[in-house]
Design a protein around this motif. Structure first.
Motif, short mmCIF file in Angstrom:
data_model
loop_
_atom_site.label_atom_id
_atom_site.label_comp_id
_atom_site.label_asym_id
_atom_site.label_seq_id
_atom_site.Cartn_x
_atom_site.Cartn_y
_atom_site.Cartn_z
N ILE A 157 38.77 12.36 -6.19
CA ILE A 157 38.00 12.17 -4.96
C ILE A 157 36.74 13.02 -5.03
O ILE A 157 36.82 14.27 -5.18
N TYR A 158 35.61 12.33 -4.98
CA TYR A 158 34.32 13.04 -4.97
C TYR A 158 33.95 13.36 -3.53
O TYR A 158 34.52 12.85 -2.57
N LYS A 159 32.94 14.22 -3.39
CA LYS A 159 32.52 14.69 -2.06
C LYS A 159 32.11 13.53 -1.18
O LYS A 159 32.42 13.49 0.02
N ASN A 160 31.39 12.57 -1.76
CA ASN A 160 30.87 11.46 -0.98
C ASN A 160 31.71 10.18 -1.16
O ASN A 160 31.23 9.08 -0.86
N SER A 161 32.93 10.32 -1.69
CA SER A 161 33.77 9.14 -1.89
C SER A 161 34.17 8.55 -0.55
O SER A 161 34.62 9.29 0.34
N PRO A 162 34.00 7.23 -0.37
CA PRO A 162 34.45 6.59 0.88
C PRO A 162 35.96 6.39 0.87
O PRO A 162 36.61 6.44 -0.17
N ASN A 163 36.54 6.13 2.02
CA ASN A 163 37.96 5.78 2.15
C ASN A 163 38.88 6.83 1.53
O ASN A 163 39.78 6.53 0.74
N LYS A 164 38.63 8.08 1.84
CA LYS A 164 39.55 9.13 1.35
C LYS A 164 40.90 8.97 2.04
O LYS A 164 40.98 8.58 3.20
N SER A 165 41.97 9.30 1.32
CA SER A 165 43.30 9.24 1.90
C SER A 165 43.48 10.33 2.94
O SER A 165 42.74 11.34 2.94
#
Length: 558
Positions: free
Chosen positions: A133-141
């Motif tokens: 998971i990157y800082k700007n990743s969308p749809n984080k769990s």
């Protein structure tokens, strides 16, 4: 029934009632004691099992914490992560995948209830064993968002509580230069290890962490910390206490108590029935049967005289019939045993009966005669008479004269083999020559003297004496076989007296034991045999006493 017998009956019943009452009290006490012991054993078993689980968890967490610190300080891939990184930076993919592999290997090592991650606070990169998971990743769990948020405020190097919409977690992390390595543990999976049930008891586990109470699904905090039940507390390494409350299943325990009560009532009923059976047995059966037995033992009494025993009169008559049948059966069994013994003796003789043996001797005799080997002719002729006497006659008894003639043939063969090493003397009193004795009885002891009493430095003398003597209040046939050899060793004489195996020269000798067994089969206790040395290390004498006189159970006569 007279007053004395009634008093006896009452005493027996009273004594039986006392014994049964004591037995009932003992059964009740034992039942209650066993029930209490079983409850304690079940609780102790569950307590011991949870202690093993706690010890295992503590070892895992201590090892896990050490593993995280070591990986944070020594893993070059973690150290190499840049301050800023995004999904477009493909050059860092190998480094990221190395960290993913490390996290996956840790999970494989410690179990599925643990989840390992690496977090870079500068770049906001979260690397788990299943996702990146990157800082700007969308749809984080939900777990990733909650974990990132907690990392900003949670104390490092201590376990903390993390809750999402669907689950609850415990997590711990270690930080160095803005890089963090940590572990997440599912609370429900952890508590499930301690949710045990056994024999109406169940364990309700909870975790006490930073004044928070974490319980398993479906369990309230009140149930987890209720003081109405037995509670155990255990320290879990670096994240708080594990509390176990042992509850009882009221419905099951109630059923068990009802079952115990029903069982006690059943035992009481059975004991009461036993009392009634004893009373009936004594009154209706024991005393009449005892009287019947006394009348049977006294043949002068008529069972039909007593009107109270008319039913047992038929039993007495049937007893007489059975007694007569038993006598007839004993006679039949005795005759059958005699026939069996006779068959055994015939079988032993048949084992030594090769049908071609005499034909072979006749062939050797003819060949030697054609070759003019007259020494061989004489020896084979003597041997033929010897074996014909042994093999070709099926009678169990022979007169003494025939036995003596057979022994002379045997000694003639020994003379041809050993030379002039033996002297033979036979004295038979008048009137006993035709007395019958078991076949080969004398030859067995003569052969034993030839084999074991011979000396190379001097000639030995073998003597046979037969006479009629009065022994133990009746006339008997007395047979004596003596030699001037070296005699039996003391241990052999003791073995013969105790009817033990005769071991001599490194092997077991059965000739003497077979002869003694034949005498026992033929004459039972009427035959006697004595074996002794005439002097120390000099000469053996065998004395045999056989019954004579024409009694019905004697197979011989004179």
């Amino acid at each position: 029934m007279d007053q004395k017998r009634k008093d006896t009956l009452l005493k027996v019943i009273g004594r039986a009632w006392g014994y049964i009452t004591i037995a009932y009290i003992i059964v009740v006490l034992l039942f209650l004691l066993i029930s209490n012991l079983m409850d304690k054993m079940v609780v102790q078993q569950m307590h011991n099992l949870t202690e093993l689980y706690v010890e295992q968890i503590n070892q895992e967490i201590n090892s896990l914490n050490a593993e995280l610190v070591h990986s944070l300080l020594q893993n070059d891939s973690v150290k190499a992560l840049p301050e800023s990184i995004g999904p477009e930076d493909a050059m860092w993919y190998p480094t990221i995948y190395e960290i993913v592999d490390v996290n996956r290997n840790l999970r494989l090592r410690y179990g599925s209830k643990y989840l390992f991650y690496t977090y870079d606070m500068r770049s906001g990169l979260l690397i788990m064993d299943t996702s990146i998971i990157y800082k700007n990743s969308p749809n984080k769990s939900q777990l990733a968002e909650a974990l990132i948020e907690k990392q900003k405020s949670s104390d490092k190097n201590e376990w903390d509580f993390l809750e999402t919409k669907d689950s609850s977690f415990l997590f711990n992390s270690y930080e160095n230069n803005g890089k963090m390595i940590g572990c997440i543990m599912n609370v429900q999976e952890f508590l499930q290890m301690f949710s045990l049930e056994n024999a109406g008891y169940k364990i309700v586990p909870c975790i006490l962490l930073n004044e928070q109470i974490l319980t398993a699904s479906g369990v309230t905090q009140e149930q987890a910390v209720s003081r109405e039940f037995q509670i155990y507390e255990y320290d879990i390494a670096k994240f708080g206490k594990l509390q176990l409350t042992i509850h009882t299943d009221d419905s099951l325990i109630t059923k068990l108590r009802r079952f115990q009560l029903l069982l006690l009532i059943s035992v009481c009923c059975i004991l009461f029935l036993i009392i009634l059976c004893i009373r009936y047995s004594v009154k209706k059966l024991l005393l009449p049967v005892r009287e019947l037995v006394s009348r049977i033992t006294d043949p002068g009494n008529d069972l039909n005289k007593d009107s109270n025993l008319l039913e047992l009169a038929a039993v007495g008559e049937r007893f007489d019939d059975l007694f007569q049948e038993l006598q007839n059966l004993k006679i039949a069994l005795y005759e059958k045993e005699l026939a069996k013994q006779q068959m055994e003796m015939e079988y032993l003789k048949e084992q030594l009966r090769p049908h071609f043996f005499l034909n072979c001797l006749n062939l050797i005799h003819s060949i030697a005669e054609q070759a003019k080997q007259y020494d061989i002719v004489d020896m084979v002729g003597t041997l033929s008479e010897y074996v014909r006497y042994v093999f070709m006659d099926s009678h169990s008894l022979k007169c003494i004269a025939e036995e003596i003639n057979h022994i002379e043939n045997y000694l003639e063969i020994c003379h041809l083999r050993y030379g002039d090493m033996h002297e033979f003397q036979c004295i038979v009193e008048d009137g006993v020559e035709q007395c019958e004795i078991p076949t080969l009885l004398l030859q067995t002891f003569v052969e034993n003297a030839v084999k074991h009493a011979s000396r190379m430095d001097e000639k030995i003398s073998i003597s046979i004496y037969a006479a009629r003597e009065h022994y133990e209040e009746r006339d008997r046939l007395y047979l004596s076989i003596s030699d001037t050899g070296k005699g039996f060793p003391k241990d052999i004489l003791e073995a013969i007296k105790r009817d033990e195996p005769i071991i001599y020269g490194g092997r077991e000798h059965v000739g003497i034991k077979n002869a003694m067994r034949r005498l026992q089969v033929l004459y039972q206790e009427e035959a006697y045999i004595k074996i002794s040395n005439m002097a120390e290390d000099y000469g053996t004498v065998v004395e045999i006493f056989l019954p004579i006189g024409g009694e019905a159970d004697e197979p011989d006569d004179c």
